[in-house]
Design an enzyme around this catalytic site. Structure first.
Site, PDB file in Angstrom:
ATOM      1  N   HIS A  75       6.403 -26.820  -0.927  1.00  0.00           N
ATOM      2  CA  HIS A  75       5.834 -28.124  -1.684  1.00  0.00           C
ATOM      3  C   HIS A  75       4.580 -27.597  -2.550  1.00  0.00           C
ATOM      4  CE1 HIS A  75       7.991 -31.213   0.753  1.00  0.00           C
ATOM      5  NE2 HIS A  75       8.334 -30.160   1.386  1.00  0.00           N
ATOM      6  N   GLU A 102       0.878  -1.117  -0.150  1.00  0.00           N
ATOM      7  CA  GLU A 102      -0.058  -0.051  -0.083  1.00  0.00           C
ATOM      8  C   GLU A 102       0.881   1.132   0.042  1.00  0.00           C
ATOM      9  OE1 GLU A 102      -4.247   0.102   1.912  1.00  0.00           O
ATOM     10  OE2 GLU A 102      -2.802   0.916   3.246  1.00  0.00           O
ATOM     11  N   LYS A 161     -14.238   0.657  -3.708  1.00  0.00           N
ATOM     12  CA  LYS A 161     -15.327   1.494  -2.981  1.00  0.00           C
ATOM     13  C   LYS A 161     -16.549   2.070  -3.689  1.00  0.00           C
ATOM     14  CE  LYS A 161     -12.296   1.814   1.024  1.00  0.00           C
ATOM     15  NZ  LYS A 161     -11.615   2.786   1.814  1.00  0.00           N
TER      16      LYS A 161
HETATM   17  O1  PA5 Z   1      -3.631   1.501   5.980  1.00  0.00           O
HETATM   18  C1  PA5 Z   1      -4.692   1.868   5.788  1.00  0.00           C
HETATM   19  O2  PA5 Z   1      -4.901   3.129   5.835  1.00  0.00           O
HETATM   20  C2  PA5 Z   1      -5.896   0.975   5.536  1.00  0.00           C
HETATM   21  O3  PA5 Z   1      -5.449  -0.317   5.693  1.00  0.00           O
HETATM   22  C3  PA5 Z   1      -7.057   1.354   6.571  1.00  0.00           C
HETATM   23  O4  PA5 Z   1      -6.301   0.968   7.834  1.00  0.00           O
HETATM   24  C4  PA5 Z   1      -8.052   0.163   6.499  1.00  0.00           C
HETATM   25  O5  PA5 Z   1      -8.754   0.537   5.232  1.00  0.00           O
HETATM   26  C5  PA5 Z   1      -9.019   0.676   7.642  1.00  0.00           C
HETATM   27  O6  PA5 Z   1      -9.500   2.049   7.678  1.00  0.00           O
HETATM   28  P1  PA5 Z   1     -10.041   2.410   8.939  1.00  0.00           P
HETATM   29  O7  PA5 Z   1      -9.300   2.287  10.143  1.00  0.00           O
HETATM   30  O8  PA5 Z   1     -10.459   4.020   8.684  1.00  0.00           O
HETATM   31  O9  PA5 Z   1     -11.617   1.727   9.075  1.00  0.00           O
END
Ligand code: PA5
Length: 434
Positions: free
Chosen positions: A308, A287, A422
């Site tokens: 494996h 990310e 989303k």
């Molecule tokens: O690293 C990130 O920003 C995402 O993985 C968020 O943690 C995830 O989408 C969850 O978001 P939130 O904590 O706002 O529900």
């Protein structure tokens, strides 16, 4: 050895040590940018000094809430997705007994809101029916669909079974200090809350209450975890020269490998409990760096299990990968291979040896085979798998990720791409406004 170590020697060949060390000034500059807040995404650098700034009182507060949960609940459901659950699960799985969940060790920590599986939620609700249980609801934005949905269902179940008054005491919210639906709900219901700092993104939040509260609920020593992270914060500071800074060297090595055509980094372990550490790492790097049409693809394997299955691909598939291995020098327990009179399995040549000796030779044999097969190998060694060294490892990866993202030229602290699915999902569900 009181620190985790990094060995890049087996990564050299595809790239040279000179190439890696030629990145020294850029990596040091990237580290200074993090420290001075002069790089991209500089409003999300709160994680940098979390370890050294958490107070004894903060930790004591978290431990007190955790103790309360441990006294009153057989099961705790941690509701969250992505950065809001992976760090906790990584640490809890790594430091708990493999079969604790089958024994009467309380509380059992379970997870929800990290998927939208109807059967998963049904089965979870069913399991909770005759238990005393509580919820740690974690969402920074407070509006993420998956955890919001799971929480709505679980909240109703808890209120229906335990009554509203008790439910209010068994739900803790971890969220933004002022904004979001979860903050509003917590205020209305009077849930105890913990704050996720504005300047800490989800994937860098394991050392905030996001990770620390569930980890403490699981009975793990958060002070040791933080102590390890504090040591690594100092060892990878912007005042530390490149050749002494393992986070900078790891960042430079993986970037050089990427430039040389290696597009996939596989994180491998030989310790099954590390599976979710790799899941956490995958999110952290995937990310942070996967944007602007660049960035290493992060994958993970559990060895020897996956030798494996994926072993064939790794040995002889497209040569676009390198491997980073997390090695644990010393196991916690001792199991020795017994002598067998009949020796039908032909294993008597191993009799008297520890299982870990076999595992270590598998690790070495794999490293040699993969390097021979054109897979550069980076090795990270933890002296032992405990809270202190895991704290070091988490901070090491976070710091290296910040440096690595800047070396790559991206903003490692945003995630614009996660919104696309989303928008489509909301439109398909006829959410007002989409
Ligand atoms: O690293 C990130 O920003 C995402 O993985 C968020 O943690 C995830 O989408 C969850 O978001 P939130 O904590 O706002 O529900």
């Amino acid at each position: 050895m009181n620190r985790i170590t990094l060995d890049i020697n087996k990564a050299l060949g595809t790239i040279t040590k000179e190439q890696v060390y030629a990145q020294a000034s850029q990596a040091e500059a990237a580290n200074r940018k993090l420290e001075n807040g002069t790089g991209k995404g500089n409003d999300f650098l709160g994680w940098l000094h979390l370890p050294s700034s958490i107070s004894e009182a903060d930790m004591a507060g978290i431990q007190a809430t955790a103790a309360d949960f441990r006294t009153h609940c057989e099961v705790i459901v941690v509701v969250g997705i992505g950065g809001s659950y992976l760090g906790a699960k990584a640490v809890i799985d790594a430091l708990s007994g493999s079969f604790d969940y089958l024994e009467n060790k309380k509380p059992v920590v379970l997870y929800a809101g990290h998927n939208i599986g109807e059967d998963y939620l049904y089965e979870l609700s069913n399991y909770l029916k005759d238990k005393s249980w509580g919820i740690i609801n974690i969402s920074k934005s407070g509006t993420t669909t998956e955890p919001a949905l799971a929480f709505r269902i679980l909240k109703k179940q808890l209120e229906d079974s335990a009554g509203k008054e008790i439910a209010r005491k068994r739900i803790v919210a971890v969220t933004d200090k002022a904004r979001g639906a979860l903050r509003t709900l917590a205020g209305k219901e009077g849930y105890p809350t913990y704050v996720i700092p504005d300047n800490v993104g989800g994937r860098f939040s394991v050392l905030t209450p996001v990770g620390l509260l569930p980890i403490a609920v699981a009975g793990i020593d958060i002070k040791q975890l933080i102590a390890g992270a504090v040591a690594m914060e100092a060892a990878t500071g912007s005042n530390v020269l490149f050749h002494d800074n393992i986070a900078a060297i790891y960042a430079a090595t993986r970037n050089e490998l990427y430039k040389s055509g290696k597009k996939i980094e596989i994180l491998a372990n030989f310790t099954p409990k590390l599976h979710y550490v790799a899941e956490w790492w995958k999110q952290l790097y995937g990310e942070s760096e996967g944007k602007e049409n660049k960035g290493l693809f992060t994958a993970a394997v559990d060895f020897t299990t996956d030798l494996h299955s994926m072993g064939q691909w790794i040995q002889e598939g497209e040569r676009s990968i390198f491997e980073t291995v997390i090695s644990i020098a010393k196991p916690q327990y001792k199991t020795t291979i017994p002598q067998d009179e009949q020796d039908l399995d032909g294993l008597n040549y191993l009799a008297g040896k520890r299982v870990d000796e076999v595992n270590k030779m598998a690790e070495l044999g794999t490293q040699l085979a993969h390097v021979d097969g054109g897979v550069p190998n980076i090795k990270i060694t933890l002296p032992e798998l405990n809270a202190y060294y895991l704290g070091q490892l988490l901070y090491f990866f976070e710091k290296a990720c910040g440096i690595s993202g800047y070396l790559l030229g991206v903003n490692p602290f945003d995630q614009p791409g996660v919104e696309a699915y989303k928008k489509n999902m909301f439109a398909l569900l006829n959410k007002p406004g989409y």
